[in-house]
Design an enzyme around this catalytic site. Structure first.
Site, PDB file in Angstrom:
ATOM      1  N   LYS A  89      -9.803   2.037  -2.945  1.00 30.90           N
ATOM      2  CA  LYS A  89     -10.089   1.766  -1.949  1.00 30.90           C
ATOM      3  C   LYS A  89     -11.291   2.119  -1.207  1.00 30.90           C
ATOM      4  O   LYS A  89     -11.632   3.373  -1.522  1.00 30.90           O
ATOM      5  CB  LYS A  89      -9.000   2.121  -0.829  1.00 30.90           C
ATOM      6  CG  LYS A  89      -9.406   1.310   0.618  1.00 30.90           C
ATOM      7  CD  LYS A  89      -8.186   1.921   1.792  1.00 30.90           C
ATOM      8  CE  LYS A  89      -8.335   1.217   3.073  1.00 30.90           C
ATOM      9  NZ  LYS A  89      -7.458   1.620   4.169  1.00 30.90           N
TER      10      LYS A  89
ATOM     11  N   GLU B  88       0.809  -1.106  -0.138  1.00 31.44           N
ATOM     12  CA  GLU B  88       0.158   0.016   0.228  1.00 31.44           C
ATOM     13  C   GLU B  88       0.903   1.222   0.335  1.00 31.44           C
ATOM     14  O   GLU B  88       1.959   1.312   0.712  1.00 31.44           O
ATOM     15  CB  GLU B  88      -0.810  -0.131   1.174  1.00 31.44           C
ATOM     16  CG  GLU B  88      -1.559   1.365   1.596  1.00 31.44           C
ATOM     17  CD  GLU B  88      -2.198   1.332   2.935  1.00 31.44           C
ATOM     18  OE1 GLU B  88      -3.064   2.008   3.071  1.00 31.44           O
ATOM     19  OE2 GLU B  88      -1.979   0.379   3.869  1.00 31.44           O
TER      20      GLU B  88
ATOM     21  N   CYS C 130      -4.900  -2.453   2.907  1.00 32.81           N
ATOM     22  CA  CYS C 130      -4.952  -1.931   4.247  1.00 32.81           C
ATOM     23  C   CYS C 130      -5.795  -2.877   4.906  1.00 32.81           C
ATOM     24  O   CYS C 130      -5.780  -4.305   4.927  1.00 32.81           O
ATOM     25  CB  CYS C 130      -5.186  -0.852   4.756  1.00 32.81           C
ATOM     26  SG  CYS C 130      -4.941  -0.138   6.409  1.00 32.81           S
TER      27      CYS C 130
END
Length: 498
Positions: free
Chosen positions: A321, A266, A370
């Site tokens: 995301k 990430e 994440c």
């Protein structure tokens, strides 16, 4: 067992009347339960850690039970997520107050249900319902009880049928079994609760070992390379380190076999990327590598936490995301908190709008950025769109290593089993690994026997599956059936005598 017996004797000696002693035993339950998540070697603690709190609930009023359970929950979650304090102490404090309610509120029902003949079924069902609410609607499905058993591969194969919930149920059930024996409940009730536990435990293991013996589908395969750059959080987003970080990424990229997909963690790229990803295209073309990398993408005035897949020919696709970290990537209820000056200094990351698969050769990639691996519903949405491999890219450098890295690995194992997909995990500072569809960690990046705060490259081969699991088709059936069973047991509890 000696510890449990001695603890029972101590509690009986003072009758659970002294405030400090009651707080001690309540806190002990929370502390031991929390430790179960911090190391696989301590995961056994959760199988008996609740009996101290159950004894406290039995011998105190409802208001006091609520208070003592709140304290137990506070200690539990403090033991588990104390590392959030490395980023925000105030945020940690308010998070602990919120999460403790998931121990305090069900305690009111548990106190009542402990008196029932079928307490060994009713108490675990109520506990699992509140775990479900915390994960599904409460926004923080971290450290669910079942996750503590992520290394017990045979036991947790049931997950591909019913999710994590039956594992949590079994853990609480055994705590109630011990409670019934230590409290000298009716022998028939205690024996029945033990027999039910042993039946379920043996069933879980029978199914687990049978699943592990079945031949895996290995028709199509793909080569992958997981990059662990070990970039210190203090260096990220400081311009004086940009070139150093870029040089490290290029060095690791060049070590990857030309035919593999190279996966970076990430937000690896040190610069914010524009919508055309020009620099990353040049990187892929120059070194003739196919790259999946986490970046911070700028689009007009908005920033996104993005995963971008770029081929060596320069073609790209991206996923933004969807599940953002509160107080990390955005400030919830910002307008109501504007009186806090520090809140006004934070900008928000924007959330993506849709599930997007990243396609590479025969791979249909579900990219979980994440803590998105905490959300089985999101993973299921990817799979229903055709994902045949799961990828988790993450940066856990904020939290200083253990035990956070172990805790974050736990749900990844369960997501792999739930969907029977390989899960590839590329973490900035570790743990980077390849998890099989059975939840086994097939390969893990180690340098000088260290798994975190080291840089390196992990190469491997994965096999693909398009099969849809029972859990994927019927994700919440355990909760629904458990709810119905609980209502039936409540209705007939007084009518059935042991």
């Amino acid at each position: 067992m000696d510890v449990m017996i001695n603890s029972r004797v101590n509690i009986q000696n003072f009758g659970v009347k002294n405030l400090l002693q009651i707080l001690f035993f309540s806190s002990l339950s929370g502390f031991l339960t929390g430790l179960s998540f911090n190391s696989p070697n301590l995961s056994f603690l959760i199988w008996f850690s609740l009996i101290f709190l159950l004894r406290v609930l039995k011998n105190n009023s409802y208001p006091k039970s609520f208070f003592y359970s709140f304290i137990a929950g506070f200690i539990h979650f403090l033991t588990v997520v104390f590392w959030i304090g490395f980023v925000t102490r105030l945020g940690l404090f308010f998070l602990l107050l919120y999460l403790s309610l998931y121990w305090a509120i069900p305690s009111l029902g548990i106190k009542k249900l402990l008196e029932k003949n079928f307490n060994f079924l009713l108490v675990p069902l109520l506990w699992v319902v509140f775990e479900y609410l915390r994960a599904k609607w409460g926004g923080f499905g971290w450290a669910l009880f079942g996750y503590s058993q992520f290394k017990n591969i045979a036991l947790i194969q049931i997950v591909n049928l019913l999710g994590v919930w039956p594992v949590s149920f079994l853990i609480v059930l055994f705590n109630v079994v011990l409670f019934n024996f230590l409290e000298k409940r009716k022998l028939s009730q205690s024996l029945l609760s033990l027999l039910v536990f042993l039946f379920l435990l043996s069933s879980f293991f029978f199914y687990g070992y049978s699943s592990l013996k079945r031949p895996s589908f290995k028709d199509k395969s793909s080569l992958v390379s997981l990059v662990q750059p070990n970039i210190a959080q203090e260096k990220k987003w400081q311009t004086i380190y940009y070139q150093e970080i870029k040089d490290k990424l290029v060095f690791l990229l060049r070590q990857a076999p030309p035919g593999s997909l190279v996966i970076f963690p990430e937000a690896s790229w040190p610069y914010s990327a524009g919508k055309d990803f020009a620099e990353l295209k040049l990187l892929a073309k120059t070194f003739k590598r196919d790259i999946l990398m986490g970046v911070v993408e700028k689009s007009e005035e908005n920033y996104f936490n993005t995963a971008v897949l770029i081929s060596k020919q320069g073609r790209f696709s991206k996923y933004r995301k969807l599940k953002l970290v509160p107080f990390g990537e955005y400030i919830p209820l910002r307008r109501f908190l504007s009186f806090i000056s520090v809140v006004n200094s934070f900008g928000d990351i924007s959330a993506g709008k849709e599930v997007v698969l990243l396609n590479y050769k025969n791979l249909r990639i579900a990219t979980l950025i994440c803590f998105e691996d905490l959300f089985p519903d999101l993973v299921r949405d990817f799979v229903r769109k055709g994902a045949n491999v799961l990828v988790n890219i993450t940066n856990d450098a904020w939290f200083k290593g253990y035990p956070q890295v172990i805790q974050h690995l736990q749900p990844a194992v369960f997501r792999a089993i739930e969907e029977r997909r390989y899960l590839l995990r590329a973490a900035n500072t570790g743990i980077s690994c390849i998890i099989s569809p059975q939840g086994e960690i097939e390969k893990i990046l180690r340098v000088n026997n260290k798994k975190i705060f080291v840089e390196g490259l992990l190469n491997g081969k994965i096999f693909l599956s398009q099969d849809e699991t029972f859990y994927s088709q019927w994700p919440d059936i355990f909760i629904y059936i458990g709810g119905i069973l609980g209502l039936v047991l409540l209705v007939f509890d007084k009518k059935i005598k042991f």
